[in-house]
Design a protein around this motif. Sequence first.
Motif, PDB file in Angstrom:
ATOM      1  N   THR A 170       0.112   4.890   1.874  1.00  0.00           N
ATOM      2  CA  THR A 170      -0.661   5.922   0.673  1.00  0.00           C
ATOM      3  C   THR A 170       0.073   4.811  -0.894  1.00  0.00           C
ATOM      4  O   THR A 170      -0.898   5.183  -1.787  1.00  0.00           O
ATOM      5  N   LEU A 171       1.577   4.809  -0.939  1.00  0.00           N
ATOM      6  CA  LEU A 171       1.659   4.042  -2.871  1.00  0.00           C
ATOM      7  C   LEU A 171       1.239   3.074  -2.823  1.00  0.00           C
ATOM      8  O   LEU A 171       0.503   3.066  -3.781  1.00  0.00           O
ATOM      9  N   ASN A 172       1.100   2.297  -1.718  1.00  0.00           N
ATOM     10  CA  ASN A 172       0.110   0.708  -1.853  1.00  0.00           C
ATOM     11  C   ASN A 172      -1.159   1.137  -2.275  1.00  0.00           C
ATOM     12  O   ASN A 172      -1.574   0.365  -2.928  1.00  0.00           O
ATOM     13  N   LEU A 173      -1.372   1.785  -1.583  1.00  0.00           N
ATOM     14  CA  LEU A 173      -3.046   2.149  -2.228  1.00  0.00           C
ATOM     15  C   LEU A 173      -3.553   2.330  -3.453  1.00  0.00           C
ATOM     16  O   LEU A 173      -4.555   1.824  -3.763  1.00  0.00           O
ATOM     17  N   ILE A 174      -2.593   3.283  -3.870  1.00  0.00           N
ATOM     18  CA  ILE A 174      -2.790   3.919  -4.935  1.00  0.00           C
ATOM     19  C   ILE A 174      -2.523   2.409  -6.181  1.00  0.00           C
ATOM     20  O   ILE A 174      -3.526   2.495  -7.270  1.00  0.00           O
ATOM     21  N   ARG A 175      -1.182   2.057  -5.539  1.00  0.00           N
ATOM     22  CA  ARG A 175      -0.742   0.884  -6.684  1.00  0.00           C
ATOM     23  C   ARG A 175      -2.028  -0.728  -6.637  1.00  0.00           C
ATOM     24  O   ARG A 175      -1.962  -1.188  -7.508  1.00  0.00           O
ATOM     25  N   LEU A 176      -2.615  -0.818  -5.418  1.00  0.00           N
ATOM     26  CA  LEU A 176      -3.690  -1.499  -5.223  1.00  0.00           C
ATOM     27  C   LEU A 176      -4.966  -1.063  -6.243  1.00  0.00           C
ATOM     28  O   LEU A 176      -6.068  -1.803  -6.042  1.00  0.00           O
ATOM     29  N   ASP A 177      -5.286  -0.295  -6.444  1.00  0.00           N
ATOM     30  CA  ASP A 177      -6.090   0.264  -7.156  1.00  0.00           C
ATOM     31  C   ASP A 177      -6.706  -0.374  -8.190  1.00  0.00           C
ATOM     32  O   ASP A 177      -5.663  -0.624  -9.362  1.00  0.00           O
ATOM     33  N   PRO A 178      -7.718  -0.989  -8.478  1.00  0.00           N
ATOM     34  CA  PRO A 178      -8.512  -2.557  -8.791  1.00  0.00           C
ATOM     35  C   PRO A 178      -8.223  -1.944 -10.484  1.00  0.00           C
ATOM     36  O   PRO A 178      -8.445  -2.434 -11.512  1.00  0.00           O
ATOM     37  N   ILE A 179      -8.720  -0.269 -10.695  1.00  0.00           N
ATOM     38  CA  ILE A 179      -9.392   0.127 -11.842  1.00  0.00           C
ATOM     39  C   ILE A 179      -7.681   1.152 -12.447  1.00  0.00           C
ATOM     40  O   ILE A 179      -7.296   1.784 -11.853  1.00  0.00           O
ATOM     41  N   ASN A 180      -7.729   0.330 -13.386  1.00  0.00           N
ATOM     42  CA  ASN A 180      -6.360   0.744 -13.975  1.00  0.00           C
ATOM     43  C   ASN A 180      -6.062   2.354 -14.262  1.00  0.00           C
ATOM     44  O   ASN A 180      -5.876   2.315 -15.303  1.00  0.00           O
ATOM     45  N   ARG A 181      -6.108   3.253 -13.947  1.00  0.00           N
ATOM     46  CA  ARG A 181      -5.983   4.660 -14.801  1.00  0.00           C
ATOM     47  C   ARG A 181      -4.976   4.662 -14.762  1.00  0.00           C
ATOM     48  O   ARG A 181      -3.944   4.240 -14.622  1.00  0.00           O
TER      49      ARG A 181
END
Length: 378
Positions: free
Chosen positions: A342-353
């Motif tokens: 899940t850490l990877n999924l969040i870090r891979l989020d293309p939209i930098n929120r």
Amino acid sequence: ESFMETEGKLSLAEVFVSITDPRQAKKVQHDLVELLVVAVNAVLVGADTFVEIELWARERLDWLRSYLRLKHGIPSHDTLGRLFGLIDPDEFESAFRRWVSSILPVMGPDTVIALDGKTSRRSGKVDASPLHLVSAFVAGVGLVLGQRATARKSNEKTAIPELLSTLALEGCIVTLDAMGTQANIAQCIRERGGDYVLAVKDNQPTLADSIRDFHAAFKTAPTPTPHTMVETVEKDHGRFEIRRCFAFDQLDCLAHPEQWPGLQSFAVIESERCINGKTSFEQRLYISSLPADAKRLAQAVRSHWAVENQLHGCMDVAFADDQMRARTGHAAHNLAILKHITLNLIRLDPINRERRIKPRRLIAATSDLYRAQLLGLA
């Protein structure tokens, strides 16, 4: 099924299929792949324990069923805990690595891969020590590449080569704390096409002394000694720090340089820190297979420190890792792998929120769309 498919990239469901179901076939009610996908969803939105995974999944069963069958609904937290205790962590591990290698952005030259260990303090039983996980972390990208569990901290020496042997290190720089400063580990990194920057502390006393002696002699008469040097200054909320990195290639001045495969340089980093008027000095020592380029070495060391904040700190603060009490079989290890997914999924989020992990888990919990986007569903 079309669950989490993206071209070229492996979906989590595709990867989870490779994991052997440890249960007796006749008694199985819940599909293993579906349960793993449910668990990733739940951890993504803030569940840190099996009780919380069950609570969230029951609450959001209708939403989950728009992507999964879940014929018999959601199992109890006890069933989840038992299942995670039985799954072979090595299989989960290699599934995790296959998934990461399919989603990982191309790693440029000098990408720093930091290896570091962390203990989940509360996962131990009376008769067993707590889970200690050595993780490989891509510093610039913030992604976990893989992890390896050891029974206790002293076994890092065996866990590190095992983990390295699973990673593609071509053109990368591998950084390790003093625990990993072993000739066989340096050898392992070189064989896989990587370079190393290894911290030298008093577990290598003669090597450390020879670097200190050389540096002390250099400080008294710096001019004739070939070297490179870089200085950085940081000011931050009443804290002032000057860091100087000196890099040398006079290997014959070191104790037994021949035992380090590919050794090309050694470095000394001096830091002078002033916090609210109080000054402290610190000296750190390193050996490396890179040339004696102070700037490059200092950057690699700097990137290594990011592991502390971006991975370990994050696991404790955002994923309540130190409160984790999973103690049956491999449950703690497998839950840690889920948290890394899940850490990877969040870090891979293309939209930098919002950059911090905890608020992003909050957004994932409230927004079906955001959660679907992170999981490649939307």
